[in-house]
Design an enzyme around this catalytic site. Structure first.
Site, PDB file in Angstrom:
ATOM      1  N   ASP A 118       0.935  -1.236   0.046  1.00 20.26           N
ATOM      2  CA  ASP A 118       0.062  -0.152  -0.003  1.00 20.26           C
ATOM      3  C   ASP A 118       0.926   1.126  -0.129  1.00 20.26           C
ATOM      4  O   ASP A 118       2.087   1.256   0.365  1.00 20.26           O
ATOM      5  CB  ASP A 118      -0.882   0.040   1.147  1.00 20.26           C
ATOM      6  CG  ASP A 118      -1.761  -1.425   1.277  1.00 20.26           C
ATOM      7  OD1 ASP A 118      -2.106  -1.652   0.199  1.00 20.26           O
ATOM      8  OD2 ASP A 118      -2.229  -1.396   2.579  1.00 20.26           O
TER       9      ASP A 118
HETATM   10  N1  URA Z   1      -1.146  -5.826   4.049  1.00 17.45           N
HETATM   11  C1  URA Z   1      -1.654  -4.542   4.029  1.00 17.45           C
HETATM   12  O1  URA Z   1      -2.696  -4.304   4.686  1.00 17.45           O
HETATM   13  N2  URA Z   1      -0.985  -3.784   3.407  1.00 17.45           N
HETATM   14  C2  URA Z   1       0.163  -3.925   2.709  1.00 17.45           C
HETATM   15  O2  URA Z   1       0.605  -2.865   2.200  1.00 17.45           O
HETATM   16  C3  URA Z   1       0.708  -5.232   2.726  1.00 17.45           C
HETATM   17  C4  URA Z   1      -0.064  -6.195   3.485  1.00 17.45           C
END
Ligand code: URA
Length: 236
Positions: free
Chosen positions: A101
């Site tokens: 993310d």
């Molecule tokens: N899980 C999440 O919620 N975000 C990420 O970036 C990676 C794994």
């Protein structure tokens, strides 16, 4: 591809140095000295630099410590991408293997080896991904058991068994390591939400056999070393 770009991607030097070297006559293409850096070369061209053949290397592998605010994409109109952080000389067809993310930090592997990426991302490969997380909420033994057994964390999604390790619980907040063996959209955030908690900070520290190197500061990247390349060989 332009000759100066080709030589730069083959790690002979920076584009600016190479332009000068080409103009000086240090480079031949198919046996002829070429002085124009924009000369077009193909995979079938025979190129030498200072009389030494430049061997075409097809694949490159980089490890990056992604900062928050950078998107895991090759291009984006509004944000810096992980590919923008690659050094000069990185091949233009490199892409990130998997995604984090925008606000997640940590390890991303980048390569132009599509077969490797495909194998590492295939659900059946169950590649381990370990995250360090700061959680708003007090993580308990019950959460460890739920993560270990797997649980429904989104409408149709049941998590595979995952490992949750509590590092610290203080003043209503926790620090944990979580290792998952799959990689669904926002998975860690959704898993904690389903347990009534919120992820405040997330950083990936391993991806398969690769570990985020301690010396690799945020926003920096480097090519994989020989040890790391050997670790990846099971996916080649
Ligand atoms: N899980 C999440 O919620 N975000 C990420 O970036 C990676 C794994």
């Amino acid at each position: 591809m332009r000759l100066d770009r080709f030589l730069s991607e083959m790690k002979i030097g920076t584009r600016s140095v190479l332009k000068k070297e080409i103009r000086k006559g240090a480079v031949t293409v198919d046996g002829e000295v070429v002085r124009d850096p924009s000369t077009s070369v193909t995979l079938n061209s025979t190129v030498t630099y200072n009389k030494t053949p430049v061997i075409f290397s097809e694949t490159q592998y980089y490890i990056i410590n992604k900062p928050s605010g950078v998107v895991t994409a090759t291009e984006d109109k509004h944000h810096t991408t992980v590919c923008d952080l690659l050094p000069e000389g990185a091949r233009s067809d490199i892409f990130p293997v998997g995604r984090l993310d925008i606000d997640t930090e940590g390890l991303i592997l980048l390569t132009n080896n599509g077969t490797l990426a495909h194998k590492m991302l295939a659900p059946k490969s169950h590649v381990d991904k370990k995250y360090y997380a700061k959680i708003k909420g007090e993580v308990s033994e019950d959460d460890i058991i739920a993560f270990k057994n797997g649980f429904k964390y989104d409408e149709d999604l049941i998590s595979l068994p995952a490992e949750l390790e509590i590092l610290d619980v203080k003043d209503g907040n926790s620090e944990v390591y979580v290792t998952i063996h799959e990689g669904k959209f926002h998975q860690i955030k959704k898993m904690f939400l389903a347990r009534g908690m919120e992820v405040m900070y997330l950083k990936r520290v391993t991806f398969g056999p690769l570990e985020l190197p301690e010396e690799l500061s945020q926003g920096n990247c480097r090519e994989l070393n020989e040890v790391e390349m050997n670790l990846l060989s099971e996916y080649m």
